[in-house]
Design an enzyme around this catalytic site. Structure first.
Site, PDB file in Angstrom:
ATOM      1  N   GLY A  26       0.826  -1.190   0.000  1.00  0.00           N
ATOM      2  CA  GLY A  26       0.000   0.000   0.000  1.00  0.00           C
ATOM      3  C   GLY A  26       0.863   1.243   0.000  1.00  0.00           C
ATOM      4  N   GLN A  65       3.183   9.939   1.318  1.00  0.00           N
ATOM      5  CA  GLN A  65       4.459   9.226   1.202  1.00  0.00           C
ATOM      6  C   GLN A  65       5.220   9.600  -0.065  1.00  0.00           C
ATOM      7  OE1 GLN A  65       2.546   5.200   2.133  1.00  0.00           O
ATOM      8  NE2 GLN A  65       4.558   4.987   3.049  1.00  0.00           N
ATOM      9  N   CYS A 119       6.629  -0.154   7.206  1.00  0.00           N
ATOM     10  CA  CYS A 119       6.208   1.004   6.422  1.00  0.00           C
ATOM     11  C   CYS A 119       7.376   1.494   5.576  1.00  0.00           C
ATOM     12  CB  CYS A 119       5.736   2.114   7.361  1.00  0.00           C
ATOM     13  SG  CYS A 119       5.228   3.603   6.492  1.00  0.00           S
ATOM     14  N   LEU A 120       7.115   1.762   4.299  1.00  0.00           N
ATOM     15  CA  LEU A 120       8.181   2.242   3.410  1.00  0.00           C
ATOM     16  C   LEU A 120       8.744   3.587   3.871  1.00  0.00           C
ATOM     17  CD1 LEU A 120       6.589   1.366  -0.071  1.00  0.00           C
ATOM     18  CD2 LEU A 120       8.414   0.124   1.108  1.00  0.00           C
ATOM     19  N   HIS A 180      -3.818   1.125   7.750  1.00  0.00           N
ATOM     20  CA  HIS A 180      -2.464   1.689   7.754  1.00  0.00           C
ATOM     21  C   HIS A 180      -2.392   2.906   6.822  1.00  0.00           C
ATOM     22  CE1 HIS A 180       2.116   1.103   7.700  1.00  0.00           C
ATOM     23  NE2 HIS A 180       1.903   1.990   6.747  1.00  0.00           N
ATOM     24  N   GLU A 181      -2.954   2.767   5.616  1.00  0.00           N
ATOM     25  CA  GLU A 181      -2.876   3.873   4.642  1.00  0.00           C
ATOM     26  C   GLU A 181      -3.737   5.064   5.075  1.00  0.00           C
ATOM     27  OE1 GLU A 181      -0.439   3.651   2.800  1.00  0.00           O
ATOM     28  OE2 GLU A 181      -0.181   1.501   3.020  1.00  0.00           O
ATOM     29  N   HIS A 227      -1.963   7.198   7.415  1.00  0.00           N
ATOM     30  CA  HIS A 227      -1.064   8.156   6.743  1.00  0.00           C
ATOM     31  C   HIS A 227      -1.803   9.453   6.393  1.00  0.00           C
ATOM     32  CE1 HIS A 227       2.793   6.218   6.241  1.00  0.00           C
ATOM     33  NE2 HIS A 227       2.256   5.118   5.776  1.00  0.00           N
TER      34      HIS A 227
HETATM   35 ZN    ZN Z   1       3.138   3.286   5.727  1.00  0.00          ZN
END
Ligand code: ZN
Length: 167
Positions: free
Chosen positions: A45, A50, A94-95, A136-137, A140
């Site tokens: 995701g 991000q 998480c990226l 999770h997204e 963000h």
């Molecule tokens: Zn993330």
């Protein structure tokens, strides 16, 4: 086009993102770029903050092996969780926060409303990994990161360690 992934502690990641008011070719291009960027980084995701934009746009691509179900690419604009059920504990990465895994407590099943890339209202019921990824997204979009799911002690330790390696 693959976009650059913003990492913690960039302040873009802790801002609350604005809803998209007009779905146009720029938004559709952004969704394409985000999907490409997510795949290039083998993520499940990605949220617009991000890649440096504080707007409410996410992409997801979850292959949930446990249910041997392939959901394929999902693009969401202005997603909103309208129902949730039960609790699940999940280890997430998480990226935007490299080298950290955090066990979070999430809703096991959710119903989410969103607009697709043509501006059409959609509703999706998700469970398991997909439900976790969506939460999770959306975190963000609300300026929340996995470190916000850590206990205060673990969070302070992580921030201290990060500061040290930055100097
Ligand atoms: Zn993330």
């Amino acid at each position: 086009m693959i976009r650059k992934i913003i990492t913690h502690p960039d302040s873009i990641l802790t801002k609350v993102s604005e809803p998209v008011s007009e779905i146009n070719d720029d938004i559709r291009q952004l969704l394409e770029d985000m999907a490409e960027t997510m795949r290039a980084n083998t993520g499940v995701g990605l949220a617009a903050p991000q890649v440096g934009l504080n707007i409410r746009v996410v992409v997801l691509d979850v292959d949930d092996e446990a249910e041997s179900k392939k959901f394929g690419l999902i693009k969401m604009i202005n997603p909103r969780i309208v129902a949730r059920e039960e609790e699940i504990h999940f280890e997430e990465g998480c990226l935007s926060v490299p080298n950290l895994r955090v066990t979070t407590s999430r809703s096991a099943r959710i119903c989410v409303c969103f607009l697709d890339e043509n501006g059409k209202s959609r509703e999706l019921t998700a469970e398991g990994l997909l439900a976790v990824a969506i939460q999770h997204e959306i975190d963000h979009l609300d300026g929340k990161l996995i470190i916000d799911h850590l206990s205060r002690l673990k969070r302070d330790l992580f921030l201290k360690k990060q500061k040290k390696s930055a100097n």
